[in-house]
Design an enzyme around this catalytic site. Structure first.
Site, PDB file in Angstrom:
ATOM      1  N   THR A   1      24.064  41.778  46.468  1.00  0.00           N
ATOM      2  CA  THR A   1      24.987  42.915  46.383  1.00  0.00           C
ATOM      3  C   THR A   1      24.424  43.846  45.328  1.00  0.00           C
ATOM      4  O   THR A   1      24.056  43.397  44.249  1.00  0.00           O
ATOM      5  CB  THR A   1      26.371  42.436  45.897  1.00  0.00           C
ATOM      6  OG1 THR A   1      27.012  41.789  46.968  1.00  0.00           O
ATOM      7  CG2 THR A   1      27.238  43.565  45.380  1.00  0.00           C
TER       8      THR A   1
ATOM      9  N   VAL B   1      38.717  41.566  51.056  1.00  0.00           N
ATOM     10  CA  VAL B   1      38.040  42.593  50.276  1.00  0.00           C
ATOM     11  C   VAL B   1      37.779  42.003  48.885  1.00  0.00           C
ATOM     12  O   VAL B   1      38.649  41.339  48.325  1.00  0.00           O
ATOM     13  CB  VAL B   1      38.916  43.861  50.167  1.00  0.00           C
ATOM     14  CG1 VAL B   1      38.306  44.867  49.205  1.00  0.00           C
ATOM     15  CG2 VAL B   1      39.119  44.487  51.537  1.00  0.00           C
ATOM     16  N   GLY B   2      36.596  42.246  48.353  1.00  0.00           N
ATOM     17  CA  GLY B   2      36.250  41.703  47.027  1.00  0.00           C
ATOM     18  C   GLY B   2      36.416  42.729  45.926  1.00  0.00           C
ATOM     19  O   GLY B   2      37.224  43.660  46.015  1.00  0.00           O
ATOM     20  N   ASP B   3      35.615  42.583  44.910  1.00  0.00           N
ATOM     21  CA  ASP B   3      35.700  43.466  43.745  1.00  0.00           C
ATOM     22  C   ASP B   3      34.928  44.770  43.928  1.00  0.00           C
ATOM     23  O   ASP B   3      35.230  45.778  43.288  1.00  0.00           O
ATOM     24  CB  ASP B   3      35.110  42.759  42.514  1.00  0.00           C
ATOM     25  CG  ASP B   3      33.633  42.410  42.720  1.00  0.00           C
ATOM     26  OD1 ASP B   3      33.302  41.854  43.790  1.00  0.00           O
ATOM     27  OD2 ASP B   3      32.809  42.709  41.837  1.00  0.00           O
TER      28      ASP B   3
HETATM   29  N1  ASP Z   1      31.030  40.827  44.599  1.00  0.00           N
HETATM   30  C1  ASP Z   1      30.861  40.747  46.031  1.00  0.00           C
HETATM   31  C2  ASP Z   1      32.179  40.379  46.652  1.00  0.00           C
HETATM   32  O1  ASP Z   1      32.874  39.523  46.144  1.00  0.00           O
HETATM   33  C3  ASP Z   1      29.831  39.775  46.463  1.00  0.00           C
HETATM   34  C4  ASP Z   1      28.544  39.665  45.675  1.00  0.00           C
HETATM   35  O2  ASP Z   1      28.359  40.327  44.669  1.00  0.00           O
HETATM   36  O3  ASP Z   1      27.664  38.885  46.061  1.00  0.00           O
HETATM   37  O4  ASP Z   1      32.463  40.883  47.709  1.00  0.00           O
END
Ligand code: ASP
Length: 336
Positions: free
Chosen positions: A195, A224-226
């Protein structure tokens, strides 16, 4: 109470706040105008411009650097830098070729923030490779901050983005294998990353940031993530600094991680100290399961100092500075 007055009071009340070597430590306490002047005259210690990003994304930082060298601003740099990974099908955690959710749908999350505190974000965006550019359009062309799902896709198409199938053969194969072999256990694989979160400081010391991802591989549909959440996956305050996150988004959201890092820098922490303290907030929670997931932060302050920290090893940052593009191993919490 005005924001800056509150900060000044907090700084002098000594609630565990270090003052050394920061923009705020050298300010005149007598007036708000003086505070602004002190911040504006903060000595920049790094040579500028400067680009940092999560993971090993040398081509992306090279692109951002190029934009800055050619007179582009930090916002153009982070957008165009992130686009390099969004189009890179070998990076299976961003843009085209990203791992799908558990139903086989590739859904993207992204956000962007400029030097004036403006921001734009897209969540659960399908069929559009350059989620970061759609986020920028949301920021610049709408009165909103965040667009989701079908609305975000329709907005993108009406803004001239071409819809396409983002599920590549390689990611489809990986998903089919996962379906056969796995029970649903959405713990981020410590090795499954890339990411991209990127922060850039232009030659005038102005900061912007962006973050783009296909999120947790094989997540529940709708998860949905951060990464598209301003304050969690990314936060920029051009007077103080910026931070972006990678790793298990749920844990970042629960601690509003990137905002926390910037606020810690405002209180006097260096970028490195702030990243370490934000990781500490996650691992020191009662019953934290931190041994089983990864979170990493990168940060830059207004002086051009950078920092990074993660829970586990295998976190690196790419930094383009002084004309050198370097992938640098980051420090981490769990020492084995
Ligand atoms: N932070 C991203 C999420 O949780 C994933 C990642 O950074 O690998 O969607």
């Amino acid at each position: 109470m005005k924001r800056r007055h509150f900060i000044k009071k907090a700084s002098v009340s000594g609630v565990g706040i270090a003052l050394a070597g920061t923009a705020l430590s050298c300010k005149d306490e007598s007036s708000e105008e003086n505070t602004h002047e002190a911040i504006a005259s903060t000595p920049i210690r790094a040579s500028l411009p400067l680009v940092i990003a999560t993971w090993n994304v040398m081509e992306a930082t090279a692109k951002a650097w190029d934009v800055l060298q050619n007179g582009g601003n930090a916002l153009d740099a982070v957008e165009q830098g992130c686009m390099v990974e969004e189009i890179n099908e070998n990076n299976q955690t961003v843009g085209k070729g990203g791992f799908p959710d558990r139903d086989g749908n590739v859904t993207l999350d992204a956000c962007i923030m400029d030097m004036n505190g403006n921001c734009g974000s897209v969540v659960y965006l399908q069929n559009i490779t350059h989620a970061v550019s759609v986020a920028r359009k949301v920021m610049e062309d709408t009165p909103h901050v965040m667009l989701a799902g079908e609305g975000a896709k329709q907005f993108a198409i009406s803004s001239g983005f071409e819809p396409e199938d983002l599920l590549t053969e390689a990611s489809k194969k990986a998903w089919e294998k996962w379906k056969v072999e796995s029970e649903y256990k959405p713990i981020i694989n410590i090795e499954n990353h890339d990411t991209i979160g990127m922060l850039a400081m232009d030659k005038n010391g102005n900061i912007s940031g962006a973050c783009t991802t296909s999120g947790l591989a094989y997540k529940m549909g709708g998860r949905v993530g951060d990464s598209p959440i301003i304050g969690s996956g990314l936060f920029v305050d051009n007077e103080i600094g910026a931070c972006t996150a990678t790793g298990l988004g749920e844990e970042v959201v629960k601690t509003v991680g990137s905002f926390l890092v910037v606020e810690l820098m405002r209180q006097g922490r260096s970028p490195q100290q702030a990243c370490e303290e934000a990781i500490g907030r996650i691992v020191n929670k009662p019953n934290s399961n931190y041994k089983n997931f990864q979170v990493g932060y990168i940060a830059v302050n207004k002086q051009g100092e950078t920092g990074s920290y993660s829970i586990h090893e295998h976190f690196s940052i790419t930094k383009y500075h002084d004309g050198k593009n370097e992938n640098i191993k980051s420090d981490f919490y769990i020492k084995t």
